[in-house]
Write a protein that holds these residues in place. Sequence first.
Motif, mmCIF file in Angstrom:
data_model
loop_
_atom_site.group_PDB
_atom_site.id
_atom_site.type_symbol
_atom_site.label_atom_id
_atom_site.label_comp_id
_atom_site.label_asym_id
_atom_site.label_seq_id
_atom_site.Cartn_x
_atom_site.Cartn_y
_atom_site.Cartn_z
ATOM 1 N N TRP A 80 0.836 -1.202 0.000
ATOM 2 C CA TRP A 80 0.000 0.000 0.000
ATOM 3 C C TRP A 80 0.874 1.256 0.000
ATOM 4 O O TRP A 80 0.617 2.204 -0.728
ATOM 5 C CB TRP A 80 -0.916 -0.033 1.222
ATOM 6 N N ARG A 81 1.940 1.256 0.816
ATOM 7 C CA ARG A 81 2.830 2.419 0.864
ATOM 8 C C ARG A 81 3.562 2.611 -0.454
ATOM 9 O O ARG A 81 3.921 3.728 -0.821
ATOM 10 C CB ARG A 81 3.867 2.258 1.986
ATOM 11 N N LEU A 82 3.796 1.526 -1.162
ATOM 12 C CA LEU A 82 4.542 1.603 -2.411
ATOM 13 C C LEU A 82 3.874 2.516 -3.426
ATOM 14 O O LEU A 82 4.537 3.086 -4.301
ATOM 15 C CB LEU A 82 4.707 0.198 -2.989
ATOM 16 N N ARG A 83 2.561 2.664 -3.313
ATOM 17 C CA ARG A 83 1.844 3.524 -4.263
ATOM 18 C C ARG A 83 2.257 4.986 -4.140
ATOM 19 O O ARG A 83 1.973 5.778 -5.042
ATOM 20 C CB ARG A 83 0.328 3.405 -4.037
ATOM 21 N N LEU A 84 2.917 5.370 -3.043
ATOM 22 C CA LEU A 84 3.383 6.749 -2.908
ATOM 23 C C LEU A 84 4.451 7.083 -3.949
ATOM 24 O O LEU A 84 4.475 8.205 -4.474
ATOM 25 C CB LEU A 84 3.943 6.975 -1.500
#
Length: 413
Positions: A80-84
């Motif tokens: 989920w954080r990778l989408r940043l």
Amino acid sequence: MTVRTAWQAITRNPVHFLGSSWPWRSLGYLVSGVLTGAATGVVLFALVLGGAMLAIGLVGFGLLFAAGLSGVVVARLERWRLRLVDLDPAPDPHRAPDRPGARAWLAVRLREQQTWRELGYVAVSVLALWWLDLGVLVASFLLPAMAVIEIVVDPYLPWFGLVFLLLAIPVLLLVAAFPVTVWAGARAAFARSVLAPRELELGARLGEVSRSRARLVDAFEVERRRIERDLHDGAQQRLVALTIALGMARLDLVEGSPAALGVAEAHEQARLALAELRELIRGVHPQVLTDRGLAAATTEVASRSPLPVGVDIALPGRMPAAVEATAYFVVAEALANVAKHSGAGRAEVRGRLLGELLVVEVSDDGAGGAAPAAGSGLAGLADRAAAADGTLSVSSPIGGPTVITLEIPCPSG
């Protein structure tokens, strides 16, 4: 070109880069990495310590099991954080449903392998990554922070020193955007390589392409059957009625009269049109294939061939409709090619079900030399086979014989 990752953003025009959201997204990625890494380390330390102290009891095993599951939980948060800093979604094998017809054992193996990779990633993240995130943040913002502290705590700072620091702080912050984004891009690339390997993503895309192709083939086959049904029940019946009516009209006319000759000509043309329509219907989708299966349909198409064709198809029962249709049309096109190009005196068609693989061979005793690139229609046959997830191989040495082998998966379930 649309910027999809922090790596791509850092290679753009510096002014455009600094004016974009990527420095802020990268900063958020590293800050959240520090927070999640530190929190995960504390939780894992507590779980492992508690599990080790109570290893002889169910509570201890439960705590150790929870520590093992942390890999799945943390990896999900990391995706989920990778989408940043990476706009392309990272597929999660634990959430991806098994598609109909997919190999369940392969999906399980991939998930098992991915679980171990996730545990390894958590260990690396707790032991090193979040510390590196913190180090990059400190190193990038150390000078701006020192300038702010100097302004706040030094009441005797001269005016020119104050002006210098006020001008230096925004410059230092702009410079800090570059190392922050570079490390965020490197961190994200490592996370994706571990948590969402490209081979899994490519495999998922390939699976979707295969399913899409299968849906198109099914839709095309349904449309073929609809056309065949409309021609058979509509235009063919009208031509039959017209032929009968013209035949009855010939009986009421004086033989040899101009009217009789005209009706006779019309009757012959209607009969020829009916024969051509029936041939067209068989080419669209033969009714015998639907009613009696591949063996009967192949025997019928062999009987219409201008050269002798032996048929030896022994199957335990009916195959799926798409498999039968593909095999039939490949055989029909192959026999047409034999009659047109091979100069053969005889052809043979053989079909067997080997496990879950339907194997159909079309051979002839012609001159050989057939090749898909030679314009003999073999490339089209290969495309038709591929559309059914099958393969087509051709053995045709100069002087013959030519053997065309079709293999189509035919799952028993």
